[in-house]
Scaffold this motif. Structure first.
Motif, PDB file in Angstrom:
ATOM      1  N   VAL A 260       1.804   6.138 -15.537  1.00 34.93           N
ATOM      2  CA  VAL A 260       0.649   5.301 -15.189  1.00 34.93           C
ATOM      3  C   VAL A 260       1.120   4.020 -14.508  1.00 34.93           C
ATOM      4  CG1 VAL A 260      -1.243   3.929 -16.183  1.00 34.93           C
ATOM      5  CG2 VAL A 260      -0.843   6.265 -16.971  1.00 34.93           C
ATOM      6  N   LEU A 261       2.201   3.403 -15.085  1.00 27.62           N
ATOM      7  CA  LEU A 261       2.751   2.183 -14.500  1.00 27.62           C
ATOM      8  C   LEU A 261       3.257   2.432 -13.069  1.00 27.62           C
ATOM      9  CD1 LEU A 261       3.505  -0.801 -15.117  1.00 27.62           C
ATOM     10  CD2 LEU A 261       5.735   0.041 -15.884  1.00 27.62           C
ATOM     11  N   ALA A 262       3.978   3.564 -12.913  1.00 33.00           N
ATOM     12  CA  ALA A 262       4.515   3.899 -11.587  1.00 33.00           C
ATOM     13  C   ALA A 262       3.386   4.100 -10.575  1.00 33.00           C
ATOM     14  CB  ALA A 262       5.367   5.163 -11.683  1.00 33.00           C
ATOM     15  N   LEU A 263       2.303   4.736 -11.019  1.00 29.81           N
ATOM     16  CA  LEU A 263       1.156   4.966 -10.130  1.00 29.81           C
ATOM     17  C   LEU A 263       0.495   3.651  -9.739  1.00 29.81           C
ATOM     18  CD1 LEU A 263      -0.427   8.187 -11.705  1.00 29.81           C
ATOM     19  CD2 LEU A 263       0.639   7.973  -9.452  1.00 29.81           C
ATOM     20  N   ARG A 264       0.401   2.747 -10.761  1.00 28.98           N
ATOM     21  CA  ARG A 264      -0.190   1.429 -10.469  1.00 28.98           C
ATOM     22  C   ARG A 264       0.650   0.680  -9.428  1.00 28.98           C
ATOM     23  NH1 ARG A 264      -1.715  -0.369 -16.486  1.00 28.98           N
ATOM     24  NH2 ARG A 264      -3.700   0.731 -16.630  1.00 28.98           N
ATOM     25  N   ILE A 265       1.997   0.716  -9.627  1.00 24.30           N
ATOM     26  CA  ILE A 265       2.889   0.024  -8.682  1.00 24.30           C
ATOM     27  C   ILE A 265       2.744   0.633  -7.277  1.00 24.30           C
ATOM     28  CG2 ILE A 265       5.321  -0.349  -8.093  1.00 24.30           C
ATOM     29  CD1 ILE A 265       5.826  -0.535 -11.165  1.00 24.30           C
ATOM     30  N   ALA A 266       2.758   1.963  -7.280  1.00 17.34           N
ATOM     31  CA  ALA A 266       2.632   2.652  -5.982  1.00 17.34           C
ATOM     32  C   ALA A 266       1.307   2.302  -5.317  1.00 17.34           C
ATOM     33  CB  ALA A 266       2.756   4.154  -6.191  1.00 17.34           C
ATOM     34  N   GLY A 267       0.222   2.216  -6.129  1.00 18.34           N
ATOM     35  CA  GLY A 267      -1.108   1.891  -5.601  1.00 18.34           C
ATOM     36  C   GLY A 267      -1.134   0.505  -4.993  1.00 18.34           C
ATOM     37  N   SER A 268      -0.525  -0.480  -5.722  1.00 16.47           N
ATOM     38  CA  SER A 268      -0.527  -1.853  -5.207  1.00 16.47           C
ATOM     39  C   SER A 268       0.309  -1.968  -3.934  1.00 16.47           C
ATOM     40  CB  SER A 268      -0.048  -2.811  -6.301  1.00 16.47           C
ATOM     41  OG  SER A 268       1.303  -2.574  -6.579  1.00 16.47           O
ATOM     42  N   LYS A 269       1.424  -1.207  -3.890  1.00 18.50           N
ATOM     43  CA  LYS A 269       2.260  -1.199  -2.686  1.00 18.50           C
ATOM     44  C   LYS A 269       1.481  -0.623  -1.508  1.00 18.50           C
ATOM     45  CE  LYS A 269       6.262  -2.708  -4.252  1.00 18.50           C
ATOM     46  NZ  LYS A 269       6.786  -3.992  -3.813  1.00 18.50           N
ATOM     47  N   LEU A 270       0.726   0.429  -1.775  1.00 22.71           N
ATOM     48  CA  LEU A 270      -0.087   1.042  -0.701  1.00 22.71           C
ATOM     49  C   LEU A 270      -1.153   0.066  -0.193  1.00 22.71           C
ATOM     50  CD1 LEU A 270      -0.567   4.722  -1.967  1.00 22.71           C
ATOM     51  CD2 LEU A 270       0.516   4.006   0.172  1.00 22.71           C
ATOM     52  N   ASN A 271      -1.750  -0.676  -1.146  1.00 24.90           N
ATOM     53  CA  ASN A 271      -2.759  -1.674  -0.775  1.00 24.90           C
ATOM     54  C   ASN A 271      -2.160  -2.753   0.122  1.00 24.90           C
ATOM     55  OD1 ASN A 271      -4.835  -0.437  -2.090  1.00 24.90           O
ATOM     56  ND2 ASN A 271      -4.546  -1.599  -4.005  1.00 24.90           N
ATOM     57  N   LEU A 272      -0.945  -3.196  -0.263  1.00 22.63           N
ATOM     58  CA  LEU A 272      -0.251  -4.214   0.515  1.00 22.63           C
ATOM     59  C   LEU A 272       0.015  -3.712   1.942  1.00 22.63           C
ATOM     60  CD1 LEU A 272       2.347  -5.722  -1.999  1.00 22.63           C
ATOM     61  CD2 LEU A 272       0.455  -6.922  -0.877  1.00 22.63           C
ATOM     62  N   ALA A 273       0.478  -2.470   1.989  1.00 24.03           N
ATOM     63  CA  ALA A 273       0.805  -1.878   3.298  1.00 24.03           C
ATOM     64  C   ALA A 273      -0.450  -1.749   4.162  1.00 24.03           C
ATOM     65  CB  ALA A 273       1.452  -0.506   3.097  1.00 24.03           C
ATOM     66  N   ARG A 274      -1.569  -1.327   3.538  1.00 24.94           N
ATOM     67  CA  ARG A 274      -2.811  -1.171   4.277  1.00 24.94           C
ATOM     68  C   ARG A 274      -3.312  -2.515   4.813  1.00 24.94           C
ATOM     69  NH1 ARG A 274      -7.369   0.122   0.502  1.00 24.94           N
ATOM     70  NH2 ARG A 274      -7.290  -2.136   0.446  1.00 24.94           N
ATOM     71  N   ASP A 275      -3.187  -3.584   3.955  1.00 18.02           N
ATOM     72  CA  ASP A 275      -3.606  -4.922   4.384  1.00 18.02           C
ATOM     73  C   ASP A 275      -2.788  -5.390   5.594  1.00 18.02           C
ATOM     74  OD1 ASP A 275      -5.408  -4.901   2.361  1.00 18.02           O
ATOM     75  OD2 ASP A 275      -4.268  -6.239   1.027  1.00 18.02           O
ATOM     76  N   ARG A 276      -1.471  -5.148   5.550  1.00 18.05           N
ATOM     77  CA  ARG A 276      -0.594  -5.572   6.634  1.00 18.05           C
ATOM     78  C   ARG A 276      -0.960  -4.840   7.933  1.00 18.05           C
ATOM     79  NH1 ARG A 276       5.597  -6.395   5.397  1.00 18.05           N
ATOM     80  NH2 ARG A 276       4.611  -8.093   4.276  1.00 18.05           N
ATOM     81  N   ILE A 277      -1.222  -3.560   7.825  1.00 13.83           N
ATOM     82  CA  ILE A 277      -1.596  -2.778   9.008  1.00 13.83           C
ATOM     83  C   ILE A 277      -2.901  -3.314   9.600  1.00 13.83           C
ATOM     84  CG2 ILE A 277      -2.381  -0.479   9.767  1.00 13.83           C
ATOM     85  CD1 ILE A 277      -0.302   0.617   7.679  1.00 13.83           C
ATOM     86  N   GLN A 278      -3.836  -3.622   8.691  1.00 12.68           N
ATOM     87  CA  GLN A 278      -5.139  -4.124   9.186  1.00 12.68           C
ATOM     88  C   GLN A 278      -4.959  -5.459   9.918  1.00 12.68           C
ATOM     89  OE1 GLN A 278      -7.547  -4.104   5.673  1.00 12.68           O
ATOM     90  NE2 GLN A 278      -8.270  -2.004   5.997  1.00 12.68           N
ATOM     91  N   ARG A 279      -4.078  -6.336   9.326  1.00 11.77           N
ATOM     92  CA  ARG A 279      -3.844  -7.627   9.960  1.00 11.77           C
ATOM     93  C   ARG A 279      -3.197  -7.439  11.319  1.00 11.77           C
ATOM     94  NH1 ARG A 279      -2.577  -9.711   4.846  1.00 11.77           N
ATOM     95  NH2 ARG A 279      -0.315  -9.443   5.220  1.00 11.77           N
ATOM     96  N   LEU A 280      -2.226  -6.546  11.390  1.00 15.51           N
ATOM     97  CA  LEU A 280      -1.542  -6.284  12.670  1.00 15.51           C
ATOM     98  C   LEU A 280      -2.549  -5.771  13.717  1.00 15.51           C
ATOM     99  CD1 LEU A 280       1.804  -4.623  11.484  1.00 15.51           C
ATOM    100  CD2 LEU A 280       1.540  -6.804  12.657  1.00 15.51           C
ATOM    101  N   ASN A 281      -3.396  -4.896  13.294  1.00 16.16           N
ATOM    102  CA  ASN A 281      -4.411  -4.346  14.236  1.00 16.16           C
ATOM    103  C   ASN A 281      -5.385  -5.449  14.697  1.00 16.16           C
ATOM    104  OD1 ASN A 281      -3.353  -1.811  14.115  1.00 16.16           O
ATOM    105  ND2 ASN A 281      -4.729  -1.069  12.521  1.00 16.16           N
ATOM    106  N   ALA A 282      -5.713  -6.335  13.746  1.00 16.78           N
ATOM    107  CA  ALA A 282      -6.620  -7.437  14.078  1.00 16.78           C
ATOM    108  C   ALA A 282      -5.966  -8.413  15.071  1.00 16.78           C
ATOM    109  CB  ALA A 282      -7.052  -8.184  12.830  1.00 16.78           C
ATOM    110  N   GLY A 283      -4.608  -8.636  15.007  1.00 18.96           N
ATOM    111  CA  GLY A 283      -3.854  -9.527  15.861  1.00 18.96           C
ATOM    112  C   GLY A 283      -3.805  -8.984  17.284  1.00 18.96           C
ATOM    113  N   ASP A 284      -3.837  -7.681  17.437  1.00 21.81           N
ATOM    114  CA  ASP A 284      -3.820  -7.069  18.772  1.00 21.81           C
ATOM    115  C   ASP A 284      -5.070  -7.453  19.538  1.00 21.81           C
ATOM    116  OD1 ASP A 284      -1.467  -5.855  18.260  1.00 21.81           O
ATOM    117  OD2 ASP A 284      -2.304  -3.909  17.638  1.00 21.81           O
TER     118      ASP A 284
END
Lengths: 105, 189
Positions: A81-105
């Protein structure tokens, strides 16, 4: 010694019940030994107690192993469960970064 | 049957069960017979006593110990049997013919009357009389066997003898038998 004493001794003198009585008692004793309950036989009693102790020990050991496995299972589940939570938060971080990069374009 | 192992060192080995039965059956049977005045009940009681010995054989230390144990158990079992069955003499004392002349030694009528009279005594005095006159125990030994104070044993003996003398009829009256009651009482003391 009075006459009454003598008469009482004569009246209450011992009487042998005879050899038939002896035979009857010995037969009854042999029968009683045959009919003796298993719990009254010392060797069988000890063997039963030892077997019961073994069963209890084996049962206790199995129960201990089962509890150990259950505990390890619970621990593994918590770690998953802990590993899934960590993986989930990492995925969220990655998605936010991608969205910001797309918005900067 | 082999002789049982004696747990106590230095004593005679305990005889086997059959030998113990043969050596003590007259004593055990007679206690029950004189107590109940019934042959079949006495045989049943005596058999029960020996079966109890058979179960307790491991606790016996010697032939003498077994004999003492058997005597004690026979008396207590007889008392219990009398209490359970509320035993009463099957033939009333009134039915027994009273001797009209001084009894000769070994008079079968007198002997039978005395047996009935003893069997009609209350439980404890009956046991005391049987142990005194069948087993020839002294009052101290009777007290130990029955777990009774010595004074009580002596009192039972005295009262029972007085009662027997009265009820046995003329055979033991001072005139006929030249009995001296005080001598007897002195013996009890």
């Amino acid at each position: 010694m009075s006459r009454l004493d003598d008469a009482l001794r004569e009246a209450l003198r011992t009487q042998d019940p005879g050899p038939e009585f002896t035979a009857r008692v010995l037969t009854a004793a042999a029968g009683a030994r045959g009919k003796q309950s298993w719990w009254q036989l010392p060797r069988l009693r000890w063997a039963t107690a030892a077997a019961l102790a073994c069963v209890l020990l084996a049962g206790g050991s199995l129960e201990y192993r089962r509890e150990q496995e259950e505990r390890q299972g619970r621990l593994a589940k918590q770690q998953l469960v802990l590993a899934l939570r960590i993986a989930g938060s990492k995925l969220n971080l990655a998605r936010d970064r991608i969205q910001r990069l797309n918005a900067g374009d | 049957m082999a002789a049982a192992t004696n747990p106590v060192m230095g004593r005679e080995p305990l005889p086997d069960f059959a030998s113990l039965v043969r050596a003590n059956q007259a004593m055990v049977f007679s206690i029950a017979l004189h107590y109940a005045h019934d042959r079949s009940a006495a045989e049943e009681l005596a058999q029960d006593v020996f079966l109890q010995l058979h179960r307790s054989l491991g606790d016996m230390q010697s032939a003498e110990h077994a004999a003492r144990w058997l005597r004690k158990v026979a008396v207590h079992r007889s008392i219990d049997h009398a209490r359970r069955s509320r035993f009463r003499p099957q033939v009333g004392l009134e039915d027994a013919p009273e001797p009209v002349t001084p009894a000769a030694a070994g008079d079968p009528m007198l002997t039978e009357r005395l047996r009935r009279l003893v069997a009609s005594l209350p439980e404890k005095p009956r046991a005391v009389m049987i142990l005194r006159y069948q087993e020839d125990l002294d009052p101290e030994e009777i007290a130990a066997t029955l777990g009774m104070p010595l004074r009580t044993v002596k009192s039972h003996l005295q009262r029972s003898l007085v009662m027997l003398r009265e009820k046995a009829g003329r055979a033991f009256t001072p005139a006929a038998g030249r009995q001296n009651l005080s001598t007897e009482m002195g013996e009890v003391e």
